[in-house]
Design an enzyme around this catalytic site. Structure first.
Site, PDB file in Angstrom:
ATOM      1  N   HIS A 130       0.813  -1.216   0.000  1.00 29.12           N
ATOM      2  CA  HIS A 130       0.000   0.000   0.000  1.00 29.12           C
ATOM      3  C   HIS A 130       0.851   1.273   0.000  1.00 29.12           C
ATOM      4  CE1 HIS A 130       0.448  -0.278   4.521  1.00 29.12           C
ATOM      5  NE2 HIS A 130       0.498   1.057   4.378  1.00 29.12           N
ATOM      6  N   SER A 153       4.849   1.907   8.037  1.00 29.20           N
ATOM      7  CA  SER A 153       4.493   0.774   7.179  1.00 29.20           C
ATOM      8  C   SER A 153       5.668   0.321   6.323  1.00 29.20           C
ATOM      9  CB  SER A 153       3.324   1.164   6.267  1.00 29.20           C
ATOM     10  OG  SER A 153       2.162   1.423   7.022  1.00 29.20           O
ATOM     11  N   ASP A 205       0.097  -7.877   1.851  1.00 26.19           N
ATOM     12  CA  ASP A 205       0.389  -6.454   1.693  1.00 26.19           C
ATOM     13  C   ASP A 205       1.894  -6.203   1.570  1.00 26.19           C
ATOM     14  OD1 ASP A 205      -0.068  -3.735   1.461  1.00 26.19           O
ATOM     15  OD2 ASP A 205      -0.112  -3.391   3.638  1.00 26.19           O
TER      16      ASP A 205
END
Length: 310
Positions: free
Chosen positions: A153, A262, A183
C-alpha cells in the site's frame, strides 16, 4: 830467638744488595773454603703489585663489569606488580560507575539501522500535471544487492518510487514482486551504496507474547525513528478500515507505530527482523497509534522474494 806469631788474612768483602753490609766468614788456617750459600727463593708479586704494574688492564676490567651490571638492570626492567582479586574488582566497579552501557533496544536498533530505508511514491496530481508525493513509508534491505521489502500500500499506484539509504544515497526503484495477500512489495534499487548491509532475518517459531521488540521506520516521514514494546499476541487477523484488505497470521505488538512506519522492520533485541510492520488498529478516523500494531511474519515476507523458508 822466638818466632813471630802468624795471623790469618782478613775476609774479603762480597758484593750484596745496595746498602746491605757484606757478610764475613772465618776460614781456618791451612783449611778448605766452605761451599757458597744457595740464593733465596723468588717471592711472587702480590696482586696489588700486578694491577699497579698494569693500570690500563685494571680500568678495562672495571668498566666491563660496570657495563654488564647496567645491561642486566636494563634487561630486567621495573618489577611488575601482582594484581590481587580486590584490584580487579575495584577496576571493574570503577568502569561500571563511569561508563554508561547502551540499552538492549539501542544495540538492536543500531544493528539494523544501516539496512532501513525511506520509501516514497510519486504520482501525477488529479488536477494538473505536476508530480506529487502520494505516500511515504519504510523499507528494509534483505539482500545487499539492493532488494528491499516494503508494504504494497506504500507504493501501489505510484508512477515513480524513490528510496533513501542510511548513508543518504537516494535513488529510484522498481517493483519486482508483489504479495497482495500479505500487503507486501519487493523493490529493486537502481543504485546502491558500496557498503550496503542486509538485515539479518529470524524465524518467528520461538517468538512468544512478552518478548521485547522494536519498530524502526519513518512515522509521518520523520526518521529513522525507533520505538520499543513487546509482542502482544500471535496469529492475529486484521481488516483494513475500508474493508478492502484482510490479513491473517499477524504478529501483534505494542511498540508505537504510525503512518510512515508501514514496511519497516519489527526486530528482536538481537537486532534480527521477525516481521514487517503493516498496519495499526484504530477504530477512529484519526489514523494514529492507540497501542495495537500488526506485522507480517518474516517467513511470509521472505517467501515474497523467493527466499527459502527457515
Amino acid at each position: 830467638m822466638p818466632r813471630p806469631a802468624v795471623y790469618s788474612s782478613s775476609a774479603s768483602r762480597r758484593p750484596g744488595r745496595a746498602g746491605a753490609p757484606a757478610q764475613q766468614s772465618s776460614q781456618p788456617i791451612g783449611g778448605e773454603a766452605p761451599a757458597a750459600a744457595p740464593p733465596p727463593p723468588a717471592v711472587p708479586a702480590a696482586p696489588a703489585q700486578r694491577w699497579q704494574a698494569h693500570p690500563r688492564a685494571a680500568w678495562a676490567l672495571v668498566l666491563l663489569l660496570a657495563a654488564l651490571l647496567v645491561a642486566s638492570l636494563l634487561h630486567q626492567g621495573p618489577p611488575v606488580p601482582r594484581l590481587s582479586q580486590k584490584d580487579i574488582d575495584d577496576a571493574v566497579l570503577r568502569t561500571l560507575e563511569t561508563t554508561t552501557l547502551p540499552s538492549a533496544v539501542t544495540r538492536a536498533v543500531e544493528a539494523v539501522a544501516p539496512s532501513v530505508v525511506r520509501v516514497a511514491g510519486y504520482g501525477r496530481a488529479k488536477k494538473g500535471k505536476e508530480e506529487v508525493e502520494r505516500g511515504i513509508g519504510t523499507g528494509v534491505v534483505i539482500v545487499n544487492t539492493g532488494i528491499i521489502l516494503t508494504n504494497l500500500h506504500v507504493v501501489a499506484g505510484s508512477d515513480r518510487i524513490t528510496v533513501t539509504f542510511h548513508d543518504g544515497t537516494e535513488t529510484t526503484a522498481s517493483i519486482t514482486g508483489v504479495q497482495a495477500e500479505n500487503d507486501l512489495a519487493v523493490l529493486q534499487a537502481h543504485k546502491i551504496p558500496d557498503d550496503l548491509e542486509a538485515a539479518p532475518l529470524r524465524s518467528t517459531q520461538d517468538l512468544r507474547p512478552g518478548d521485547q521488540v522494536a519498530a524502526v521506520g519513518f512515522p509521518f516521514g520523520i526518521g529513522p525513528s525507533a520505538s520499543a514494546g513487546v509482542v502482544s499476541g500471535l496469529e492475529r487477523e486484521f481488516t483494513s478500515p475500508e474493508g478492502k484488505r484482510q490479513l491473517s497470521n499477524l504478529i501483534q505488538f505494542d511498540a508505537a507505530a504510525n503512518p510512515g512506519n508501514s514496511g519497516g522492520p519489527l526486530i528482536t533485541m538481537d537486532g534480527e527482523v521477525v516481521g514487517i510492520v503493516t498496519a495499526i488498529l484504530n477504530p477512529t478516523s484519526a489514523r494514529t497509534f492507540i497501542g495495537i500494531g500488526f506485522a507480517v511474519p518474516i517467513e511470509n515476507a521472505a517467501a515474497a522474494v523467493g527466499m527459502p523458508p527457515f
